[in-house]
Design a protein around this motif. Structure first.
Motif, short mmCIF file in Angstrom:
data_model
loop_
_atom_site.label_atom_id
_atom_site.label_comp_id
_atom_site.label_asym_id
_atom_site.label_seq_id
_atom_site.Cartn_x
_atom_site.Cartn_y
_atom_site.Cartn_z
N MET A 1 0.85 -1.18 0.00
CA MET A 1 0.00 0.00 0.00
C MET A 1 0.90 1.24 0.00
N ASP A 2 0.65 2.17 -0.93
CA ASP A 2 1.47 3.38 -0.97
C ASP A 2 1.13 4.30 0.20
N SER A 3 1.96 5.33 0.40
CA SER A 3 1.80 6.20 1.57
C SER A 3 0.47 6.95 1.57
N ILE A 4 -0.01 7.35 0.42
CA ILE A 4 -1.29 8.07 0.35
C ILE A 4 -2.44 7.14 0.71
N SER A 5 -2.43 5.93 0.17
CA SER A 5 -3.49 4.98 0.52
C SER A 5 -3.44 4.63 2.01
N HIS A 6 -2.24 4.51 2.54
CA HIS A 6 -2.08 4.21 3.96
C HIS A 6 -2.67 5.34 4.82
N LEU A 7 -2.37 6.58 4.46
CA LEU A 7 -2.92 7.73 5.19
C LEU A 7 -4.45 7.75 5.09
N ALA A 8 -4.98 7.49 3.89
CA ALA A 8 -6.44 7.50 3.69
C ALA A 8 -7.11 6.41 4.52
N ALA A 9 -6.49 5.23 4.57
CA ALA A 9 -7.05 4.14 5.37
C ALA A 9 -7.02 4.49 6.86
N GLN A 10 -5.93 5.08 7.34
CA GLN A 10 -5.84 5.53 8.72
C GLN A 10 -6.93 6.57 9.02
N LEU A 11 -7.11 7.49 8.09
CA LEU A 11 -8.13 8.53 8.25
C LEU A 11 -9.50 7.88 8.39
N GLY A 12 -9.79 6.91 7.54
CA GLY A 12 -11.07 6.22 7.62
C GLY A 12 -11.30 5.55 8.96
N ARG A 13 -10.28 4.89 9.47
CA ARG A 13 -10.41 4.23 10.78
C ARG A 13 -10.68 5.26 11.88
N GLN A 14 -9.97 6.39 11.83
CA GLN A 14 -10.16 7.43 12.85
C GLN A 14 -11.56 8.06 12.76
N LEU A 15 -12.00 8.33 11.54
CA LEU A 15 -13.33 8.93 11.37
C LEU A 15 -14.41 7.98 11.84
N GLN A 16 -14.27 6.69 11.52
CA GLN A 16 -15.26 5.71 11.96
C GLN A 16 -15.27 5.61 13.48
N ALA A 17 -14.11 5.70 14.10
CA ALA A 17 -14.01 5.60 15.56
C ALA A 17 -14.78 6.72 16.26
N VAL A 18 -14.84 7.89 15.64
CA VAL A 18 -15.56 9.02 16.25
C VAL A 18 -16.92 9.27 15.60
N GLY A 19 -17.28 8.44 14.62
CA GLY A 19 -18.58 8.56 13.96
C GLY A 19 -18.75 9.85 13.19
N GLU A 148 -0.92 14.24 0.04
CA GLU A 148 -0.33 13.63 1.24
C GLU A 148 -0.43 14.58 2.44
N ALA A 149 -0.09 15.84 2.24
CA ALA A 149 -0.16 16.83 3.33
C ALA A 149 -1.60 17.04 3.79
N ALA A 150 -2.55 17.03 2.86
CA ALA A 150 -3.96 17.22 3.21
C ALA A 150 -4.45 16.08 4.10
#
Length: 166
Positions: A1-19, A148-150
């Motif tokens: 997984m490239d760095s951008i996809s990795h960041l996007a996946a992390q973002l998704g997990r965090q957003l789901q955690a806080v609804g 990536e920065a976004a």
């Protein structure tokens, strides 16, 4: 997984955690941030909307950016990206938003805003952060670094950090 996809996946997990949901307001990336987010399976649970507002007219029409900001501050400015974030939040209902506007090149730069100059802003409904970056490389590299920065800034905002300083 490239760095951008990795960041996007992390973002998704965090957003789901806080609804919560996120929206994007993009100019120089032409939808690249939204594309990175939506390549993650299940992103419909946390991605609300993406606005690609390449022209000043569309920044005003779709996001409510006051037209006078373009003449007073310029399209690539703190004032415009902050207004884009507020507009994305207001129009989509998403708690979190990111906005970008910049000069990806190879043309369009000026002494004040050379190629590679990008303004980014992040908001969560309460806080609003913005920063000017200067990315190196050609058009593709500038756009990739902006995406990536976004995403990294959104992750910082979700973890209660300042997206500018981490």
């Amino acid at each position: 997984m490239d760095s951008i996809s990795h960041l996007a996946a992390q973002l998704g997990r965090q957003l789901q955690a806080v609804g919560a949901q996120v929206s994007t307001a993009e100019s120089c990336t032409g939808g690249g941030i939204a594309e990175a987010i939506t390549r993650i399976p299940g992103s419909s649970a946390w991605f609300e909307a993406g606005y690609v507002t390449y022209s000043n007219a569309q920044k005003s029409k779709q996001l409510g950016v006051p037209t006078e900001l373009f003449s007073s501050a310029g399209a690539v400015s703190r004032e415009v990206v902050e207004a884009m974030v507020r507009g994305a939040q207001a129009h989509s209902g998403a708690r979190y938003a990111v906005a970008v506007s910049g000069v990806a090149g190879p043309d369009g730069g000026s002494p004040d805003k050379p190629v590679g100059t990008v303004w980014l802003a992040w908001g969560d409904g309460e806080r609003l952060h913005s920063v000017r970056k200067r990315f190196a490389g050609g058009r593709d590299e500038v756009r990739r670094q902006t995406v990536e920065a976004a995403l990294a800034g959104l992750l910082s905002l979700l973890t209660e950090e300042n997206p500018i300083t981490g």
